[in-house]
Design an enzyme around this catalytic site. Structure first.
Site, PDB file in Angstrom:
ATOM      1  N   ASP A  67     -25.987 -46.587  37.596  1.00  0.00           N
ATOM      2  CA  ASP A  67     -25.032 -45.474  37.578  1.00  0.00           C
ATOM      3  C   ASP A  67     -24.241 -45.407  38.884  1.00  0.00           C
ATOM      4  OD1 ASP A  67     -27.317 -44.730  39.017  1.00  0.00           O
ATOM      5  OD2 ASP A  67     -27.969 -43.298  37.512  1.00  0.00           O
ATOM      6  N   ASN A 136     -35.961 -33.575  35.573  1.00  0.00           N
ATOM      7  CA  ASN A 136     -35.758 -33.152  34.181  1.00  0.00           C
ATOM      8  C   ASN A 136     -35.952 -34.322  33.217  1.00  0.00           C
ATOM      9  OD1 ASN A 136     -33.509 -34.712  34.608  1.00  0.00           O
ATOM     10  ND2 ASN A 136     -32.001 -33.099  34.209  1.00  0.00           N
ATOM     11  N   HIS A 138     -34.581 -37.271  33.320  1.00  0.00           N
ATOM     12  CA  HIS A 138     -33.457 -38.185  33.069  1.00  0.00           C
ATOM     13  C   HIS A 138     -33.815 -39.592  33.534  1.00  0.00           C
ATOM     14  CE1 HIS A 138     -31.417 -37.124  37.201  1.00  0.00           C
ATOM     15  NE2 HIS A 138     -32.141 -38.198  37.346  1.00  0.00           N
ATOM     16  N   GLU A 143     -28.960 -37.318  30.960  1.00  0.00           N
ATOM     17  CA  GLU A 143     -29.555 -35.990  31.083  1.00  0.00           C
ATOM     18  C   GLU A 143     -30.116 -35.551  29.719  1.00  0.00           C
ATOM     19  OE1 GLU A 143     -29.873 -35.082  34.020  1.00  0.00           O
ATOM     20  OE2 GLU A 143     -28.047 -34.802  35.164  1.00  0.00           O
TER      21      GLU A 143
HETATM   22  C1  F6R Z   1     -30.474 -43.354  40.187  1.00  0.00           C
HETATM   23  C2  F6R Z   1     -30.966 -42.928  38.902  1.00  0.00           C
HETATM   24  C3  F6R Z   1     -31.752 -41.677  38.746  1.00  0.00           C
HETATM   25  C4  F6R Z   1     -32.914 -41.560  39.735  1.00  0.00           C
HETATM   26  C5  F6R Z   1     -33.622 -40.224  39.581  1.00  0.00           C
HETATM   27  C6  F6R Z   1     -34.746 -40.064  40.576  1.00  0.00           C
HETATM   28  O1  F6R Z   1     -29.773 -44.583  40.068  1.00  0.00           O
HETATM   29  O2  F6R Z   1     -30.703 -43.581  37.962  1.00  0.00           O
HETATM   30  O3  F6R Z   1     -32.257 -41.607  37.444  1.00  0.00           O
HETATM   31  O4  F6R Z   1     -33.797 -42.617  39.515  1.00  0.00           O
HETATM   32  O5  F6R Z   1     -32.714 -39.185  39.724  1.00  0.00           O
HETATM   33  O6  F6R Z   1     -34.203 -39.972  41.858  1.00  0.00           O
HETATM   34  P1  F6R Z   1     -35.153 -39.973  43.153  1.00  0.00           P
HETATM   35  O7  F6R Z   1     -35.750 -41.321  43.207  1.00  0.00           O
HETATM   36  O8  F6R Z   1     -34.221 -39.716  44.302  1.00  0.00           O
HETATM   37  O9  F6R Z   1     -36.151 -38.903  42.935  1.00  0.00           O
END
Ligand code: F6R
Length: 242
Positions: A67, A136, A138, A143
């Site tokens: 992303d 959440n 994701h 989401e």
């Molecule tokens: C980032 C991504 C997100 C993160 C998730 C956890 O490329 O795809 O799904 O993996 O938001 O983020 P952290 O590791 O910062 O808790």
């Protein structure tokens, strides 16, 4: 789902990195799907460590990141392009033309998402996809929603995601939109490695592993993938019943 519970994020970084470096050793032109955020940092550090020890090259490896924020310059310190170069690519011999991102600054999101999905498919698909998980549940920036998504698309980030990530945006406000790979694209990776660490992930982890498969818990779809390894520390695993 193969679930591995280790004591610390550091230990997980060692084990997860090994999956990626073994893949690169066995298949030097493999295609890797990569994630950003705090979670994969120990993994990236250990991939660099193995590279520095010698006997492995990334010059034929292709990477596709999950992303990228919309309307954030590529060179911004918070872009995922910058993150990946600082945390991983600058410490490897990977070629710049082999690292791929969605362009969050495109004026035509639909065409950009199609370009990205076509490129991944033309590269032969992703061999190993690394994932973190949002509070959440994701994955990528898929989401909670009414339906599972398919290909890459533009997403409006939820309040939960903005709350979790806005700490990094000290000068400018955090973007409200991002481009992300879709669930079907993530599920088409041959192997998936998901890492979750810390108590804030415990509920999402429980729902992902022990709850029903539902688009309201995007990561729960991984129950239907036939080669998933989930690394958890004890905090992230603390709400699991089994
Ligand atoms: C980032 C991504 C997100 C993160 C998730 C956890 O490329 O795809 O799904 O993996 O938001 O983020 P952290 O590791 O910062 O808790």
């Amino acid at each position: 789902m193969k679930i591995i519970i280790l004591k610390t994020a550091e230990e997980i970084g060692v084990e997860a990195a090994k999956i990626f470096t073994d893949e690169v050793k066995n298949n030097p032109s493999c295609v890797l799907g990569l994630a950003t955020g705090a979670t994969p940092i120990p993994t990236y550090k250990n991939i660099q460590k193995t590279f520095n020890e010698g006997g492995i090259t990334f010059k034929d490896v292709k990477t596709y990141n999950l992303d990228e924020y919309c309307d954030l310059p590529k060179a911004d310190k918070n872009s995922y392009y910058t993150f990946m170069h600082e945390q991983l690519f600058n410490g490897l011999d990977i070629l710049e033309e082999n690292v791929h991102f969605l362009d969050g600054n495109t004026t035509d999101c639909e065409a950009e998402c199609k370009r990205y999905d076509d490129e991944i498919n033309n590269a032969g698909g992703i061999d190993i996809q690394l994932l973190g998980i949002g509070n959440n549940a994701h994955i990528g920036f898929n989401e909670p929603a009414d339906e599972f998504t398919t290909g890459s698309f533009k997403v409006k980030l939820t309040d939960s995601t903005i709350e979790a990530n806005k700490i990094y945006f000290d000068e400018n406000p955090m973007p409200r939109y991002a481009l992300t790979m879709g669930i079907k694209q993530i599920m088409s990776a041959k192997k998936v490695v998901l890492i979750a660490t810390g108590p804030k992930k415990a509920e999402a982890v429980r729902n992902m592993i022990e709850g029903p498969v539902t688009a309201q818990v995007p990561a729960s779809i991984l129950q239907e993938h036939n080669d998933v390894v989930i690394f958890l520390d004890e905090d992230a695993a603390s709400l699991l019943k089994k």
